[in-house]
Structures are given as structure tokens and as C-alpha cells.
Design an enzyme around this catalytic site. Structure first.
Site, PDB file in Angstrom:
ATOM      1  N   ASP A 316     -18.010  45.531  43.452  1.00  0.00           N
ATOM      2  CA  ASP A 316     -17.185  46.722  43.273  1.00  0.00           C
ATOM      3  C   ASP A 316     -17.869  47.318  42.094  1.00  0.00           C
ATOM      4  OD1 ASP A 316     -15.192  47.487  45.282  1.00  0.00           O
ATOM      5  OD2 ASP A 316     -13.691  45.877  44.348  1.00  0.00           O
ATOM      6  N   ASP A 353      -4.244  62.382  24.223  1.00  0.00           N
ATOM      7  CA  ASP A 353      -4.827  61.415  25.527  1.00  0.00           C
ATOM      8  C   ASP A 353      -4.741  60.081  25.240  1.00  0.00           C
ATOM      9  OD1 ASP A 353      -5.577  60.526  27.881  1.00  0.00           O
ATOM     10  OD2 ASP A 353      -7.040  62.298  28.255  1.00  0.00           O
ATOM     11  N   GLU A 357     -10.915  57.397  28.552  1.00  0.00           N
ATOM     12  CA  GLU A 357     -11.620  58.580  28.594  1.00  0.00           C
ATOM     13  C   GLU A 357     -11.288  59.554  27.516  1.00  0.00           C
ATOM     14  OE1 GLU A 357     -10.027  57.283  31.093  1.00  0.00           O
ATOM     15  OE2 GLU A 357     -11.416  56.843  32.986  1.00  0.00           O
ATOM     16  N   PHE A 385      -1.681  64.213  31.439  1.00  0.00           N
ATOM     17  CA  PHE A 385      -2.184  64.441  32.688  1.00  0.00           C
ATOM     18  C   PHE A 385      -1.338  63.815  33.767  1.00  0.00           C
ATOM     19  CE2 PHE A 385      -4.586  62.369  36.237  1.00  0.00           C
ATOM     20  CZ  PHE A 385      -5.744  63.254  36.523  1.00  0.00           C
ATOM     21  N   ALA A 387      -1.382  63.649  38.501  1.00  0.00           N
ATOM     22  CA  ALA A 387      -2.117  63.538  39.683  1.00  0.00           C
ATOM     23  C   ALA A 387      -2.071  65.124  40.307  1.00  0.00           C
ATOM     24  CB  ALA A 387      -1.736  62.591  40.570  1.00  0.00           C
ATOM     25  N   THR A 389      -1.622  68.146  38.582  1.00  0.00           N
ATOM     26  CA  THR A 389      -2.400  69.026  37.721  1.00  0.00           C
ATOM     27  C   THR A 389      -3.618  68.710  37.611  1.00  0.00           C
ATOM     28  OG1 THR A 389      -1.697  68.140  35.838  1.00  0.00           O
ATOM     29  CG2 THR A 389      -0.177  69.823  36.720  1.00  0.00           C
ATOM     30  N   SER A 392      -5.137  67.866  31.453  1.00  0.00           N
ATOM     31  CA  SER A 392      -4.280  67.443  30.252  1.00  0.00           C
ATOM     32  C   SER A 392      -4.632  68.374  29.181  1.00  0.00           C
ATOM     33  CB  SER A 392      -4.322  66.092  29.866  1.00  0.00           C
ATOM     34  OG  SER A 392      -5.564  65.556  29.370  1.00  0.00           O
ATOM     35  N   LYS A 403      -8.413  70.396  29.401  1.00  0.00           N
ATOM     36  CA  LYS A 403      -9.638  69.590  29.899  1.00  0.00           C
ATOM     37  C   LYS A 403      -9.013  69.055  31.142  1.00  0.00           C
ATOM     38  CE  LYS A 403      -9.571  64.992  28.018  1.00  0.00           C
ATOM     39  NZ  LYS A 403      -8.027  64.868  27.785  1.00  0.00           N
ATOM     40  N   ASP A 526      -8.743  42.371  44.458  1.00  0.00           N
ATOM     41  CA  ASP A 526      -7.522  42.513  43.813  1.00  0.00           C
ATOM     42  C   ASP A 526      -6.420  42.881  44.479  1.00  0.00           C
ATOM     43  OD1 ASP A 526      -8.071  44.787  43.267  1.00  0.00           O
ATOM     44  OD2 ASP A 526      -7.986  44.551  41.129  1.00  0.00           O
TER      45      ASP A 526
END
Length: 689
Positions: A316, A353, A357, A385, A387, A389, A392, A403, A526
Site C-alpha cells: 500500500d 485545522d 496536512e 472540513f 466530506a 463541502t 475548511s 482552502k 488492515d
């Protein structure tokens, strides 16, 4: 519950050596040693020579009693050294198993009387919980057994299993629902459905495998054992007929004496592959111990062996090849704006935030542009933030800073009567092609620029892939990224191939295709959606933090939940196979020198011409035979450290590795006995005089 990670047990600890010596004496019982047929025959030979010694004392013998006694003693020591090697390997496992037992904690569990109702429960011992029982675990309480969270979410301290002090989130319905007995809930409460009966929990399985109680011989071990038994039978037949041959030769030559039973047994023991037969069990046990030292539990010996044969690794991208947390590396302005303006807006949009990131945007703005804003005004309103829109930011005194994903920000700006600048699309595409993730930044209804988020490769990962390629192992990166992003990261990391926009069924299809072509495939996973692919893979490594279905489908569990461990597991698997192969080569090569020592000595009274084969110039037949027997015995303890630690692994193609090991251990196995037997002969000569 104590930490499962234990201090490394060295093979030279006095307590471990004493216990191994006692266990090796206990294993002289034929009932214990019958599993190793070669050493069983050596023990039978030891018994016969012992009887022959005492018979010679009372009834006389054609050979010196000191010779018969010495051969008998060293044959017994050969068996004891063999048992000692296995006992020492088992002792290390038992020491670890004992430390695991100490971590067991029996607690009172709140077993729910009615599933779904937290008010009604009964207190019972965790030892009495069975599969399917539901228990309530509140803050500050220990989780009473292995299970799956069916309701709620909580922070859980798993340091007793992983060694990591930072608590982790365990919640129902996702890929983080599995919990391990003995870990502690730090906050909130959860309802756990028990998934293991008493004695079948994860900790119990760990103890069983580490201790070696359920270790089955692997196919390669069985095949090698069949070869060793076949060679032993051949040599046994040769020795049985040797006596008849010597009697016939005496009649034909008119001189000499028949070969004695002591010499025949000494000949058999020296010719039989006793060295590798003595060390073979220890090699397998020590391999599992080396895995455990890396906090990895193999649920079968077959899994370790298969890892040594793996030639394709499915990895992965996130967490294995990259760090998993994308980092901001650049601010790219558009519409004639400056980098400073983009950085300022990005900083304001990211101060609240808490994602990796978001924090990396703040760090980049502060480091690159010396911005020192640490907190927002009290009037500021944070926009988290979601899912839906996909953005944030923050609202400050009528000004909005956002952003987010390109499409989301463009739609947001247009809703405020703004437009996307023409060069924005080119900037976004450029970042995506390079393997990065673009985040667009806006102030009110104007787009200022783009943040370049980059997947940071793990340190040394490219060099690791080069090593794997030298070993003949193909690496395939699995990612959900689009083709362009995946191709860029694959090129930077140096993997051999990649699968982009991968879904669970794509992983399963890829594994089956490679297996049909004769490849051995290893992968990590996992999540519940990884379970089918894990069940299909030859080597399946599940993360300890993963779901119960993933852990049940796997044959190896990584307690640290570090996907990169897959490469360590493959290297250990190959090291076990290499160790077994090199010691087999060394053992068989050893026999060449013994031929020159013991065969001329056995027949020289009949055929004096055989003295020409005495190239080591050994003192006399008795000294020659005894020297070979002594060397045959002492080489076993001398090789025990190598068997337990493993032959040093060198990443190179299989054919080069074979030639290297043949040169070192094949040629070395031929030369070492000549030197060793000669030295022993000199010592014996001194005592004889």
C-alpha cells in the site's frame, strides 16, 4: 498489564544455558528424541558402544577399552549437543512466553444481560467470557478479552501490546473496531463483542507460537528431513555390509582383523548427516523468535517459510511507501497574486485545522515567510472540513478564507459571484502530474493560489526497493490515487509496477493472476475489505490495529501496525531458508574429510596400501577414528550461534547467492574438518604418550 515487548534474550545468558543443558539431558529419553530419526540412531549407537565397553571389561576385547569408552562418551555428547541446540532455541521462546504470561490480567467484566441495553449487566470474570458475549467497558477499565467494538468510540491505551504510549481511537463500524484483551480504555465507553473463547485469545495464540508448543514442521523442513533420513538409511546399509566386506577381505588378503562394532558405529555416525540433523529444529524455532523480536507474530511456520520464497510484494502506498501524512511544500499564486498573499490566506484558513496536512500548511507559512500569527481573533468562526463541502477555513469580521479541493473552492467562489482564473486549471494539473495533491486557497470570492501537498517518501525506501530488486523480488504499489498521481509517486519511489484507483476486488484479482503464473505473493492489510485478498495471499500480514476479519484472514500479525515490516518479514524468511541451506551444505561437505580419516583407519589392517589415503598423517587407526568422532560432536555446539542468529543476509540474485554460499560453506565445510581432525589427533597423541 505489562508491555509485551521484552528485552532481547541472548544465547549466552547463564540461566538460559543451565536450563538448556538440563532439558538436553531430559531429551535423552527415546520417547522425546524419536522425532529426530538421525539422532535416534546415534543414541542407539551410543547405547551399543556403552554395552560393548562394559562387555570388554569383563570378557575382554580385541581393541583398547579406552578407545571404546572414548567413542561411547563422544557419541553420547553428540546426542546431548543436538538436544542442547534445540533446547536453547526453545528456551529463548519459553523465556519470551513466560514474559507474555505475566502480562495476563484477569479482570471483572460487565457482561450485558440484554444486547443493546447498557443498564443491565452482570459482573463475571474475564476468564469466563465466551465468543459472542457483549461487555460494557468504561473509562479507566481494562478490556476483558479480544473483541470488536459494536457500539461507541473510545481512546484506548494499547502500549501493553504495541509498546506505543500514545492512545488510539477504537470505534464501531470502521476499520478500527478490533480491540485486544488487556488494553485499557482511557476515555468514553464502548460495547465490545467478544470474538475468542477462553484459551483462544490473541495473547494465548502468541504464547503458543512463541513457545513452540504448536509449531508444525514446514514443507521444506519435512522435505529436508526426508532427504536426511534417506542418506542415513543408505549409510546404515553401507555400514551393515561393511562388516561382511571386512570378513571377506580378510579371507581374500589373508591378513587383518574384522571391523569391530565400535568402529562400525563410529563410521556410521561420522558419515550420517548428524550436523544438520542436530541443528534443523533449532533453525526453525529461532526464526520465529527473530520475528517476535521485531514485534511480529507468525501464526504458522509455513507463513515464515513462504515469506522466504516470496517474489512479489504488494505494498500500500500510504504508510508503507509514503509517510501517510501529506505535507505542504509550496504556495503557487494565480491572478497576479504574490506567494506572500497566498501563504497568509492559507495560514488563516489552517490555524484551526488539526489534520497533519493543515498543520504542515501552518509550518510552511511560518518557516518560509516568517509569519508569526499563532491564534485567531475571538470573533473568528472556524469552518471544519466535511466530506460534503470538501473544504475548511475561517470567517473573520466578514472576511472568509477557505482552502480545499479545486472543484469545491471553484463552486464556493462562483456562489459568491466570483470566477476561477484561467491559469488555475494548469496549476492544479501540474501538481497532480507530479504526484502531489492540490489545495486551492481563496479569500471571499477571489481565488489566490494553490497549496502543493506532497506525499513524502519514507527515508531509504528507494534504496530498499533496489535491494529487493537485486534479490529478484518485484514490488507493486497499490493506491487509490488517480493514474497520473500514482505514476509520479511510483517513479519517485522506484517500484517496479503500480495499481492505481485500486478497489478490494482489484487486489484479489492481481494476487490470483500472479499466483497462476507461479509467483509467491505477499501483502499487508488492515481493513475488512482487505480480508479476501489477505486470505488469498501466500504471506498475509495484518496490522494489529486492523479489523477482526483482516486479522483472522492473515497468517502473520504485526503488533506495531507498521506496513513497512513486510519487507523485514520477507528478509527473515529468506534468512531462514539460506541458513538451512548453508548448514546443510556445510554438513554434507564435512563428510569428505571424515572419509579420509575413518575409512583408511577401519581397513588399514587388511589393506596396508590404504595408508596412502591418510593425507592428514594421523597417528594411528584408533586416533584417526576418535578424532573424526570428536570433531563430528564438537562442530554442533560451534555452529549453534550461527543456527540461532542466522546466516548474514546479503541482498543479491539467487544464483549469485548460491555460488557465494557454496564457496564459503561448501569449500569451508571441506577444509575445516581436515584442520580440526588434525588438531584433535595431535592432542590425542600427546595424551597417548
Amino acid at each position: 498489564m505489562e508491555n509485551i515487548k521484552t528485552k532481547e534474550t541472548t544465547i549466552f545468558e547463564s540461566g538460559l544455558l543451565r536450563q538448556a543443558l538440563l532439558d538436553s539431558l531430559k531429551k535423552l529419553n527415546p520417547v522425546s528424541i524419536w522425532r529426530n530419526p538421525v539422532m535416534l540412531l546415534v543414541e542407539i549407537g551410543s547405547i551399543i558402544t556403552t554395552i560393548s565397553f562394559f562387555a570388554g571389561l569383563f570378557f575382554g576385547s580385541g581393541e583398547p577399552s579406552w578407545f571404546t569408552a572414548s567413542v561411547s562418551i563422544w557419541l553420547w555428547l553428540t546426542v546431548i549437543f543436538s538436544n542442547f541446540a534445540e533446547s536453547l532455541a526453545e528456551g529463548r521462546g519459553k523465556a519470551r512466553a513466560e514474559s507474555l504470561r505475566k502480562t495476563r490480567t484477569e479482570v471483572m467484566a460487565k457482561k450485558l444481560i440484554e444486547t443493546g441495553s447498557k443498564e443491565k449487566y452482570e459482573l463475571i470474570s474475564s476468564a469466563n467470557l465466551h465468543k459472542g458475549d457483549c461487555v460494557l467497558v468504561e473509562a479507566g477499565e481494562m478490556i476483558p478479552g479480544d473483541g470488536e467494538v459494536v457500539e461507541g468510540a473510545a481512546l484506548v491505551n494499547e502500549s501493553s501490546v504495541t509498546g506505543e504510549s500514545a492512545p488510539v481511537v477504537r470505534e464501531s463500524g470502521g476499520d478500527r473496531s478490533a480491540v485486544t484483551g488487556g488494553t485499557k480504555v482511557i476515555s468514553n465507553q464502548i460495547t465490545v463483542r467478544i470474538t475468542a473463547n477462553p484459551g483462544e485469545a490473541f495473547l494465548d495464540r502468541m504464547i503458543s507460537m512463541v513457545e513452540g508448543a504448536k509449531r508444525r514442521k514446514t514443507p521444506n523442513e519435512i522435505a529436508l528431513e526426508v532427504l536426511l533420513i534417506s542418506l542415513t538409511v543408505v549409510f546404515l546399509l553401507v555400514v551393515i555390509n561393511f562388516n561382511s566386506l571386512s570378513i571377506y577381505s580378510i579371507q581374500a588378503a589373508g591378513q587383518g582383523t574384522p571391523v569391530s562394532i565400535t568402529v562400525l558405529i563410529a563410521l556410521f555416525v561420522c558419515l550420517a548427516p548428524t550436523t544438520i540433523a542436530a541443528l534443523l529444529p533449532a533453525i526453525g524455532i529461532a526464526g520465529m523468535d527473530r520475528l517476535f523480536s521485531k514485534n511480529v507474530i507468525a501464526l504458522s511456520g509455513r507463513a515464515i517459510e513462504a515469506s522466504g520464497d516470496v517474489d512479489i510484494l504488494l505494498l500500500d502506498k500510504t504508510g508503507t511507501i509514503t509517510l501517510g501524512d501529506r505535507q505542504a511544500v509550496e504556495f503557487i499564486p494565480v491572478s497576479g497574486r504574490s506567494e506572500q498573499e497566498v501563504a497568509n490566506a492559507a495560514l488563516l484558513a489552517s490555524l484551526t485545522d488539526e489534520t497533519p496536512e493543515g498543520r504542515s500548511v501552518v509550518v510552511l507559512a511560518k518557516n518560509q515567510y516568517k509569519m508569526r500569527l499563532t491564534e485567531l481573533p475571538h470573533s473568528a468562526r472556524s469552518i471544519p472540513f466535511t466530506a460534503q463541502t470538501r473544504m475548511s477555513g475561517v470567517d473573520i469580521d466578514g472576511n472568509s478564507y477557505r482552502k480545499g479541493a479545486s472543484g469545491a473552492i471553484i463552486e464556493y467562489v462562483r456562489s459568491k459571484d466570483g470566477n476561477a482564473p484561467p491559469e488555475l486549471e494548469e496549476s492544479v494539473k501540474s501538481i497532480a502530474k507530479s504526484g502531489g495533491t492540490p489545495l486551492v486557497v481563496c479569500h471571499n470570492n477571489e481565488i489566490l493560489g494553490v497549496i502543493h501537498l506532497k506525499d513524502i517518501l519514507k527515508g531509504g525506501i528507494r534504496e530498499r526497493f533496489i535491494q529487493l530488486r537485486k534479490m529478484g523480488i518485484k514490488t507493486v504499489m497499490i493506491t487509490g490515487d488517480n493514474y497520473l498521481t500514482a505514476a509520479a509517486i511510483a517513479a519517485e519511489a522506484g517500484v517496479d509496477d503500480f495499481l492505481s484507483e485500486a478497489k478490494p476486488e482489484d487486489k484479489l484479482r492481481l494476487i490470483r493472476e500472479n499466483q497462476q503464473q507461479g509467483h509467491m505473493v505477499a501483502m499487508t492489510g488492515d481493513g475488512t475489505n482487505d480480508a479476501p485478498a489477505l486470505a488469498q495471499a501466500d504471506v498475509a500480514v495484518a496490522m494489529n490495529t486492523g479489523t477482526q476479519p483482516a486479522r483472522e484472514a492473515a497468517n502473520i500479525i504485526d503488533l506495531d501496525s507498521n506496513p513497512t515490516k513486510l519487507m523485514d518479514i520477507v528478509e527473515i524468511g529468506k534468512q531462514i531458508l539460506i541458513t538451512r541451506g548453508t548448514l546443510t551444505t556445510f554438513s554434507i561437505a564435512n563428510d569428505v574429510a571424515k572419509y579420509f580419516a575413518i575409512i583408511p583407519a577401519a581397513m588399514i589392517s587388511i589393506y596396508p596400501q590404504l595408508d596412502i589415503l591418510n593425507i592428514m598423517h594421523l597417528a594411528n587407526p584408533y586416533s584417526a577414528i576418535l578424532s573424526a568422532v570428536i570433531f563430528n560432536a564438537i562442530i554442533i555446539p560451534m555452529l549453534i550461534p550461527l543456527a540461532l542468529k542466522g546466516v548474514k543476509y546479503r541482498p543479491m540474485p539467487a544464483e549469485k547467492l548460491l555460488m557465494y554460499n557454496l564457496f564459503v560453506y561448501g569449500l569451508g565445510g571441506m577444509i575445516a574438518p581436515f584442520i580440526g581432525i588434525k588438531i584433535i589427533d595431535i592432542v590425542i597423541r600427546v595424551f597417548m604418550h
